[in-house]
Design an enzyme around this catalytic site. Structure first.
Site, PDB file in Angstrom:
ATOM      1  N   ASP A 310      -4.517  -3.572  -2.998  1.00 54.39           N
ATOM      2  CA  ASP A 310      -5.016  -4.693  -3.808  1.00 54.39           C
ATOM      3  C   ASP A 310      -5.322  -4.218  -5.014  1.00 54.39           C
ATOM      4  O   ASP A 310      -5.619  -3.071  -5.160  1.00 54.39           O
ATOM      5  CB  ASP A 310      -6.417  -5.245  -2.966  1.00 54.39           C
ATOM      6  N   ASP A 505     -10.897  -4.713  -0.661  1.00 51.81           N
ATOM      7  CA  ASP A 505     -12.225  -4.935  -0.608  1.00 51.81           C
ATOM      8  C   ASP A 505     -12.908  -6.178  -0.624  1.00 51.81           C
ATOM      9  O   ASP A 505     -13.888  -6.346  -0.332  1.00 51.81           O
ATOM     10  CB  ASP A 505     -12.778  -4.088  -1.961  1.00 51.81           C
ATOM     11  N   ASP A 509      -8.866 -10.161   1.578  1.00 55.73           N
ATOM     12  CA  ASP A 509      -8.143  -9.008   2.167  1.00 55.73           C
ATOM     13  C   ASP A 509      -8.325  -8.848   3.362  1.00 55.73           C
ATOM     14  O   ASP A 509      -7.369  -8.103   4.067  1.00 55.73           O
ATOM     15  CB  ASP A 509      -8.665  -7.732   1.353  1.00 55.73           C
TER      16      ASP A 509
END
Length: 635
Positions: A310, A505, A509
């Protein structure tokens, strides 16, 4: 039976087996062979009975293990009068299970240290005095006293001028950390300095330490896929052992050779080496701030080929920082920042909070704003020291002061421009961006050295922002503008190439983390959903811990495989020697005991894995894992 009762039973069986062997040897040397046989048999029967019960329980669960070989060897030795060999096998087997229990206990010492450090009470300020209360009674907003040496009971904000805390038990960092007033302290840290006050931010059950303890419990209760694979191998090994034993008896006509073969094959290193090595790997990873939820994810980590990252809060810091201050008149940069931060104290917007943090880091004293009005998503208007101040987006502020917006055109992709006006005049702009984490390039190089072949970026941010942030990193692909569902599809498509690790995080996600072979959450500041969905949680807010985590996983798996191959290979050689008549049952038992000790000692090498990739770092104010209700949505 609980773990303590099981350990006591293993100890008792070992003592009985050793006592029977020693007493029998004493009477044998004294010429009393019949009495010696009785003592040897008496030492074998308790171990054999416990073994048979364990085998029946395993069979009821549909599991076939190599304990059957141990039971066959002891039973055959007793039937054919080889009571001394049976006694040696009993000592060998009970000693092996005891040693396995001891080794696993040592391997979990870092995790047990976490559990044993859970405080039971806290000291709360109340009506001008102090009172000791159970952790469950702590409520957000309570002011707690943390004495020197105390463990911080809940996540909270430092209410004193400063605090000096030791986070080594949680993150593996050797140096204590100095936290200033208002900084967040992680529950489970130890007060390494003078007593300080802490304002509780969340209840104990939702704090960092409680979450870590839950993750540890999950890790301890897990069973590795490699161990299940060992169980499947055990059936084949059992058939080979029995075949060699009957062949030796059939060809030679001597049943003692069959007994010797069974004795050499008992117990198998598959039973001992795999769990010891992998649990030791869990322990080492936890020591370096990488909490893996069990031996299964650890074994999978060792085979990762593709990494999907990410962007916001993972590859980047996740908190916008001021990179420059552009002045529009004679007002100084510090004054522009001070006035903007003073007004932004009234806003909870992440950009506003970042401005306030930047001002405080420069030591600027911030007055309290008055008559504040916040316009959601646009800016804030209010009075600061008698002056009318406007802080917000360039267009918002420009409209308020009667100017044309245009400063944003020169900004780099992904930057945020905060305009500041005082008494109707534009005084300057704060240019902010979400920076790449320090050492990201070196971290990616380290991952490639550890065997990660493909590294991709998956973000919901714009493509131009993603390209700018990742420029020069040498990624194998950048996927921008993704929704949570599209991140899941990306993970599933990449899994066709091999095992995939996903790192994130935010709440968005969590689905992708659950879909990946190994999901990794940035636990220090990540959302509850991502921490719960992940297989691995980075306790320290440093993505570069991925490299030592994978290195430890690969080393632990390699040690486990080495132990199994060496142990099985030596056992097969010993069985062939016994089948050919070169080993008596007693000699075979002693040989197998030596093999088992060797493979366990080799598996324990995993406790001494020292990642080459880990360099000393100093944390500046660690932030807690947020296990409470969060609605954080990150790109």
């Amino acid at each position: 039976m609980d773990q303590t009762g099981s350990d006591r039973l293993k100890t008792a069986l070992l003592l009985l087996a050793v006592a029977g062997l020693v007493m029998g040897l004493g009477f044998y040397l004294a010429g009393e062979a019949k009495i010696a046989d009785l003592f040897w048999t008496a030492g074998v029967l308790p171990a054999l009975a416990a073994l048979v019960i364990e085998i029946l329980r395993s069979l009821s669960r549909g599991e076939v293990g190599l304990d059957i070989v141990a039971a066959l060897s002891m039973t055959a030795a007793l039937i054919f009068g080889e009571t001394l060999a049976a006694a040696v096998v009993a000592v060998m087997y009970s000693g092996g299970t005891f040693l396995e229990s001891f080794a696993e206990g040592r391997a979990r010492r870092e995790m047990h240290a976490l559990l044993s450090r859970v405080p039971r009470t806290a000291t709360r300020h109340r009506n001008g005095g102090l009172e000791d209360i159970p952790l469950d009674e702590i409520a957000p907003g309570d002011r707690l006293l943390i004495r020197q040496g105390d463990v911080v009971p809940v996540d909270g904000a430092v209410a004193s001028e400063a605090a000096f805390v030791d986070t080594s038990a949680l993150t593996g960092e050797s140096l204590p950390v100095r936290l200033m007033r208002g900084a967040e302290a992680m529950s489970g840290a130890t007060n390494a300095g003078e007593a300080f006050d802490l304002t509780a931010l969340r209840p104990a059950k939702d704090s960092t330490y409680a979450g870590i303890v839950r993750l540890v419990a999950e890790a301890q209760a897990s069973k590795a896929p490699m161990s299940r694979l060992a169980d499947r191998w055990s059936l084949g090994f059992l058939l080979v052992t029995v075949a060699i034993a009957f062949a030796a008896w059939w060809v030679s006509g001597d049943p003692i050779r069959a007994v010797a073969v069974l004795v050499v094959a008992t117990p198998c290193p598959l039973i001992l080496a795999v769990p010891v090595a992998l649990v030791a790997g869990l322990s080492r990873a936890a020591h370096f701030g990488v909490l893996i939820k069990g031996a299964g994810p650890l074994e999978t980590m060792a085979r990762i080929h593709t990494l999907i990252l990410d962007k916001t809060g993972t590859l980047t810091d996740g908190r916008p920082q001021i990179v420059s201050i552009a002045r529009a008149d004679a007002t100084s940069e510090d004054e522009i920042l001070r006035v903007a931060a003073a007004l932004d104290q009234a806003s909870k917007h992440p950009v506003a909070q970042a401005v306030v943090a930047a001002a405080k880091s420069r030591g600027l004293v911030l007055p309290v704003p008055t008559e504040v009005a916040e316009f959601a998503g646009e800016g804030v208007v209010g009075n600061v020291e008698g002056r009318r101040v406007i802080v917000g987006g360039d267009g918002f502020v420009a409209r308020r002061v009667g100017r044309v917006s245009g400063a944003a055109s020169s900004m780099a992709a992904g930057s945020v421009l905060v305009a500041v006006a005082i008494d109707g005049h534009m005084v300057g702009h704060l240019v902010m961006s979400d920076p790449l984490r320090d050492g990201t390039g070196a971290m990616l190089d380290g991952l490639r050295r550890e065997g990660v072949r493909r590294i991709l970026l998956a973000t919901g941010d714009r493509a131009d922002v993603a390209e700018r942030v990742t420029e020069g990193l040498g990624l194998d692909g950048v996927r921008a503008g993704l929704t949570p569902d599209q991140k899941v599809l990306l993970v599933l498509s990449e899994r066709k190439r091999g095992p995939v690790m996903m790192v994130g995080d935010g709440v968005n996600d969590a689905p992708a983390l659950a879909a990946a072979d190994v999901g990794v959450a940035m636990g220090a500041r990540g959302a509850a959903a991502s921490a719960e969905a992940a297989d691995v949680v980075l306790l320290v807010d440093r993505i570069d811990r991925l490299v030592p985590g994978i290195e430890i996983a690969r080393a632990a798996r390699r040690i486990a495989v080495e132990s199994v191959v060496a142990g099985i290979g030596l056992s097969v050689v010993g069985m062939i020697a016994a089948a050919c008549g070169y080993l008596t049952p007693v000699q075979g038992a002693l040989l197998q005991e030596a093999i088992d000790v060797l493979v366990i000692l080799n598996a324990l090498r995993a406790l001494r894995i020292n990642p080459r990739a880990l360099s000393p770092v100093s944390l500046q104010g660690p932030l807690p894992i947020d296990l409470g209700e969060q609605t954080k949505s990150v790109a």
